[in-house]
Design a protein around this motif. Structure first.
Motif, mmCIF file in Angstrom:
data_model
loop_
_atom_site.group_PDB
_atom_site.id
_atom_site.type_symbol
_atom_site.label_atom_id
_atom_site.label_comp_id
_atom_site.label_asym_id
_atom_site.label_seq_id
_atom_site.Cartn_x
_atom_site.Cartn_y
_atom_site.Cartn_z
ATOM 1 N N TRP A 1 40.167 46.650 37.135
ATOM 2 C CA TRP A 1 39.787 45.127 36.829
ATOM 3 C C TRP A 1 41.204 44.354 37.074
ATOM 4 O O TRP A 1 41.274 43.118 37.550
ATOM 5 C CB TRP A 1 39.619 45.047 35.271
ATOM 6 C CG TRP A 1 39.618 43.783 34.543
ATOM 7 C CD1 TRP A 1 40.391 43.387 33.251
ATOM 8 C CD2 TRP A 1 38.848 42.603 34.772
ATOM 9 N NE1 TRP A 1 40.140 42.213 33.184
ATOM 10 C CE2 TRP A 1 39.165 41.659 34.093
ATOM 11 C CE3 TRP A 1 37.885 42.056 36.125
ATOM 12 C CZ2 TRP A 1 38.791 40.328 34.045
ATOM 13 C CZ3 TRP A 1 37.392 41.087 36.150
ATOM 14 C CH2 TRP A 1 37.837 39.922 34.911
ATOM 15 N N ARG A 2 42.395 45.005 36.512
ATOM 16 C CA ARG A 2 43.699 44.386 36.845
ATOM 17 C C ARG A 2 43.873 44.099 38.348
ATOM 18 O O ARG A 2 44.431 43.016 38.941
ATOM 19 C CB ARG A 2 44.690 45.198 35.894
ATOM 20 C CG ARG A 2 44.607 44.605 34.506
ATOM 21 C CD ARG A 2 45.868 45.422 33.896
ATOM 22 N NE ARG A 2 45.855 45.126 32.606
ATOM 23 C CZ ARG A 2 46.432 44.330 31.852
ATOM 24 N NH1 ARG A 2 47.389 43.689 32.492
ATOM 25 N NH2 ARG A 2 46.297 44.102 30.654
ATOM 26 N N VAL B 1 41.239 54.055 31.867
ATOM 27 C CA VAL B 1 42.443 53.785 32.607
ATOM 28 C C VAL B 1 41.926 53.146 34.137
ATOM 29 O O VAL B 1 42.339 52.189 34.522
ATOM 30 C CB VAL B 1 43.069 55.081 32.860
ATOM 31 C CG1 VAL B 1 44.243 54.861 34.128
ATOM 32 C CG2 VAL B 1 44.009 55.263 31.480
ATOM 33 N N VAL C 1 38.837 51.672 34.502
ATOM 34 C CA VAL C 1 38.348 50.387 34.512
ATOM 35 C C VAL C 1 39.318 49.102 34.306
ATOM 36 O O VAL C 1 39.401 48.317 35.103
ATOM 37 C CB VAL C 1 37.269 50.300 33.544
ATOM 38 C CG1 VAL C 1 36.852 48.801 32.876
ATOM 39 C CG2 VAL C 1 36.196 51.338 33.741
ATOM 40 N N GLU C 2 40.412 49.725 33.347
ATOM 41 C CA GLU C 2 41.483 48.787 33.229
ATOM 42 C C GLU C 2 42.400 48.519 34.526
ATOM 43 O O GLU C 2 42.497 47.202 34.857
ATOM 44 C CB GLU C 2 42.463 49.348 32.078
ATOM 45 C CG GLU C 2 43.547 48.017 31.644
ATOM 46 C CD GLU C 2 42.811 47.042 31.233
ATOM 47 O OE1 GLU C 2 41.652 46.812 30.857
ATOM 48 O OE2 GLU C 2 43.719 45.961 31.007
#
Lengths: 315, 315
Positions: free
Chosen positions: A107-108, A101, A103-104
């Motif tokens: 990144w976004r 969660v 990392v995602e």
């Protein structure tokens, strides 16, 4: 009774009631918006971490760890153990699945998405029906004045494990932050049924939300009753430093001590059925209910009691 | 015989011989520098990933996965499974323990550390005695011209699984990159015993290193013999696309086809003992040895054979 419900929520304790509300309102689409504190958010190892948003998401997705009270169930810690072996910073625990969660999200966000959009994406992936909204897409950072000076929230909360006595709180960035537009719009809906202040820490979970320009006024002007739920039972916090903070600030360590901070904002306040009725407060109707949420059923039960209480009150 | 050995190395295959050399030279401090290709490095999900540096580190630390041939042994994939559930990019596999290296590296780089310093820190944490050096602290990015146009290396290598036919390679950033200073200094040491070009892909592992200004010249001017080891046995690559690339470029798919790319640079070339002796090449002495490294013993055995060969050659 129908209508839209808005919940204000911090981390673990508040997330339980938010989950209860999401269950109580699950039959009707677009019936719940949850405005979540982001004052605890921080950057760690280059990752953008939003602990309260995650607590709420995990609670609503049925992914919370039922034993630890934070993080994800069935979590593993191989990343963390390896990071420790590499001499990395290990004071903040990052589980292998939780990390996905972070990392995602990071990144976004780095790609230019708003925290709102990232949260919506994660909620969709986790099949969460309720709308979970950060209080603002602008960074707000809670800082705590202690005997050892000002500390970043996670520094105080995790690294120092809430040991230093608190004197004051600051919500850095709040004054210039924009309220999340859908959150503000939800508070202004004509079909608003209730605003629920979840049993979260008033100082570091609810008040950061109220510090975002426009949110407090929108709550005060809302057409629906505002009901807060006590995070204090029998003079103790269920979890976290709320009771300790009340003591250190010279305030009443009781449901009433919390309710007093919300005078002028709330119409009702739910105290635990095991506690005596507090002294009257101007404009506040006290309601008694079982507020300890040990099971998932308790969450639904309390949510229903809170909605029932709201439905009998006038804004 | 004593003296310093410098190895040039790419990923998995080269890392095995680098490990062999580190075992062969373990008794003497400061006896081995390994210059590693960073042309495969890339940014993924906000993380700085250095596949070849990791392959070499993991091989020397005894952490390589013996079955997959890449990544870490006893790896778990809970992060990856969760990321996939969240709709995250899942074409590049990130194991739970491997991820700790990427997060720690990315974080240190973001703090301003050089790739050299980060690598030295990780090697120390992993108790690696040899010096592992990136070819440069400046970013160099290998790109591959295929029938479908130019591709970033990992896009070609992982996402397209080396399927598109290659026509040309470009090492973006190499022309202005500075060679890693200790790498250059190691090549110029008066006590240099040998320079070993590991059995890595000539096109995308060794030639990116040689493209960094100063490195090729330092190898040519070095006082020690230069010995390369074939990555091709019986017309096939042990691993990876070296044979496929030789074919697509119209070159000889053999040890000699690789050796020819190093003419003017090497003094010796080790072919596999199962292959016939190649036609003579100017300035190159061919040596025969068992080059297939199936076991850890094979790595040490080949390293000793390579060092023995070097010790009989004149630079």
């Amino acid at each position: 009774m129908s209508g839209h419900v808005v919940a204000l929520c911090g981390g673990v304790g508040g997330a339980k009631l938010a989950h209860g509300l999401s269950m109580a309102l699950a039959a009707v689409a677009d019936s719940l918006s949850i405005i979540v504190n982001t004052g605890d958010d921080f950057q760690h190892l280059g990752l953008s971490i939003s602990p309260d948003l995650d607590s709420v998401m995990y609670a609503l997705a049925g992914l919370s760890d039922p034993v630890k009270g934070w993080g994800r169930r069935d979590e593993t810690w191989r990343f963390m153990a390896t990071l420790r072996d590499l001499g990395g910073e290990s004071w903040f625990q990052l589980g292998d699945t939780d990390l996905a969660v972070h990392v995602e999200r990071s990144w976004r966000l780095a790609q230019g998405a708003t925290l709102t959009a990232v949260t919506a994406h994660l909620c969709k992936a986790l099949a969460i029906g309720a709308r979970i909204l950060p209080m603002s897409d602008d960074p707000v950072r809670t800082r705590v004045l202690t005997a050892e000076g000002w500390m970043d929230f996670q520094d105080y909360f995790v690294r120092h494990q809430c040991q230093p006595a608190v004197r004051e709180f600051m919500f850095f960035g709040a004054a210039t932050a924009h309220p999340q537009p859908e959150a503000l719009a939800a508070l202004k809906r004509p079909d608003l049924r209730a605003i629920v202040i979840c049993p979260s820490n008033p100082f570091v979970s609810v008040e950061p939300i109220l510090a975002v320009p426009g949110i407090r006024a929108a709550i005060q002007q809302a057409r629906a009753p505002v009901v807060a739920v006590t995070p204090i039972i029998g003079g103790k916090a269920i979890k976290g430093p709320a009771a300790k903070m009340l003591t250190e600030l010279g305030l009443d360590v009781s449901a009433a001590g919390v309710a007093r901070r919300y005078v002028g904002l709330i119409d009702g306040f739910v105290v635990d059925h095991s506690d005596p009725a507090p002294e009257p407060l101007p404009g506040v109707t006290f309601v008694s209910a079982a507020t300890l949420m040990s099971s998932v059923d308790d969450r639904l039960w309390l949510a229903r009691a809170v909605l029932r209480a709201a439905d009998t009150l006038v804004a």
